[in-house]
Design a protein around this motif. Sequence first.
Motif, PDB file in Angstrom:
ATOM      1  N   ARG A 252      -8.137  49.639  20.158  1.00  0.00           N
ATOM      2  CA  ARG A 252      -8.835  48.982  18.873  1.00  0.00           C
ATOM      3  C   ARG A 252      -9.122  49.928  17.685  1.00  0.00           C
ATOM      4  O   ARG A 252      -9.646  50.999  17.974  1.00  0.00           O
ATOM      5  CB  ARG A 252     -10.439  48.474  19.294  1.00  0.00           C
ATOM      6  CG  ARG A 252     -10.242  47.689  20.596  1.00  0.00           C
ATOM      7  CD  ARG A 252     -11.701  47.083  20.816  1.00  0.00           C
ATOM      8  NE  ARG A 252     -11.992  46.528  22.195  1.00  0.00           N
ATOM      9  CZ  ARG A 252     -11.999  44.975  22.348  1.00  0.00           C
ATOM     10  NH1 ARG A 252     -11.594  44.453  21.291  1.00  0.00           N
ATOM     11  NH2 ARG A 252     -11.930  44.643  23.393  1.00  0.00           N
ATOM     12  N   LYS A 253      -8.764  49.350  16.702  1.00  0.00           N
ATOM     13  CA  LYS A 253      -8.835  50.211  15.193  1.00  0.00           C
ATOM     14  C   LYS A 253     -10.175  51.000  14.985  1.00  0.00           C
ATOM     15  O   LYS A 253     -10.197  52.242  14.663  1.00  0.00           O
ATOM     16  CB  LYS A 253      -8.657  49.487  14.009  1.00  0.00           C
ATOM     17  CG  LYS A 253      -8.351  50.138  12.874  1.00  0.00           C
ATOM     18  CD  LYS A 253      -7.862  49.145  11.425  1.00  0.00           C
ATOM     19  CE  LYS A 253      -7.733  49.983  10.347  1.00  0.00           C
ATOM     20  NZ  LYS A 253      -7.819  49.374   9.130  1.00  0.00           N
ATOM     21  N   GLY A 254     -11.186  50.507  15.490  1.00  0.00           N
ATOM     22  CA  GLY A 254     -12.629  51.024  15.034  1.00  0.00           C
ATOM     23  C   GLY A 254     -13.184  51.681  16.281  1.00  0.00           C
ATOM     24  O   GLY A 254     -14.350  52.056  16.332  1.00  0.00           O
TER      25      GLY A 254
ATOM     26  N   ARG B 210     -19.734  55.235  13.502  1.00  0.00           N
ATOM     27  CA  ARG B 210     -19.064  53.736  13.123  1.00  0.00           C
ATOM     28  C   ARG B 210     -20.344  52.934  12.650  1.00  0.00           C
ATOM     29  O   ARG B 210     -21.077  53.403  12.019  1.00  0.00           O
ATOM     30  CB  ARG B 210     -18.571  53.220  14.520  1.00  0.00           C
ATOM     31  CG  ARG B 210     -17.041  53.869  14.751  1.00  0.00           C
ATOM     32  CD  ARG B 210     -16.054  53.452  13.744  1.00  0.00           C
ATOM     33  NE  ARG B 210     -14.809  54.037  14.179  1.00  0.00           N
ATOM     34  CZ  ARG B 210     -14.192  55.108  13.870  1.00  0.00           C
ATOM     35  NH1 ARG B 210     -15.082  56.066  12.775  1.00  0.00           N
ATOM     36  NH2 ARG B 210     -13.140  55.558  14.270  1.00  0.00           N
TER      37      ARG B 210
END
Length: 276
Positions: free
Chosen positions: A84-86, A162
């Motif tokens: 997952r990118k984040g 994040r």
Amino acid sequence: QRYYDDLKHVDITYMDYGVIPHRPWTINANALEGEEGRHESDGGRVVIEQRKRLGKGGFCWDAAFVLGEHVIANEEDWNVDTGRKGGASVLELGAGTGLCGIMVGKATKSQVTITDLPELEELMGDNVRRNFGPSEDAAAADNLSDEERSLITHLDGGKAKRTVTSRVLRWGVEEDYFPNNEDKQEEQTYDVIIGADIVASLYDPVALAQTLHALCGPTTKIYISSKSRLDKPHETFDAEMARLFDRVEKKVPPCSRLKNPNVFIIQAEGKRDIEC
């Protein structure tokens, strides 16, 4: 802390938890009030609003803070390369004020979603905005007093690893589970599910266990903090979790600076392919 009464802060509107450390056991206590003892890997500062009129869901509880620090301290166990990118996707059930999930969003590289009942949606959203933005709030901050500005942590230069979002999720209501991907639920499962003090006589422990099962993928890890005061709900919850998951264990003591002797962690993984 000498006293572990969860009601000790009920008349306080804003709870300032200071900087959220990435390794709680290595930080100097002074770091909550200044720079000494801070580490490069630490997250940003957290301030949480409480709303007494909302009842138990409107307060910050020891179990939420303990779980937040425990999950952060064990990031290497759950934040693996998910693709997952984040970063890993983290879902909090029964978030209330959002304290636990907001802590995790500040100090780990993850995508956090905090959830609770509709009556707590506004409070969750306000606390997310207080700690993560949006950035356009900075323009309006010129009209705030110094005290008001100090309670909006994303304006003070404090970092966050994040971000966090909030929404409604009712246990047992399947349309709430994956609202943005109803036709691809298996692809929309979460990497980590957390919940603080959600095994209680107010709630259905079987519905909670079955909701966890529905939201999990094959590799999802679950972290639930609880208090040693409710034997019957825990017995029911533990039995249903043992039926639905391959591995369920109790972690004592949790990894947290707050040494409330009544709080422990339940960890589970290994979703079984069975019908609820």
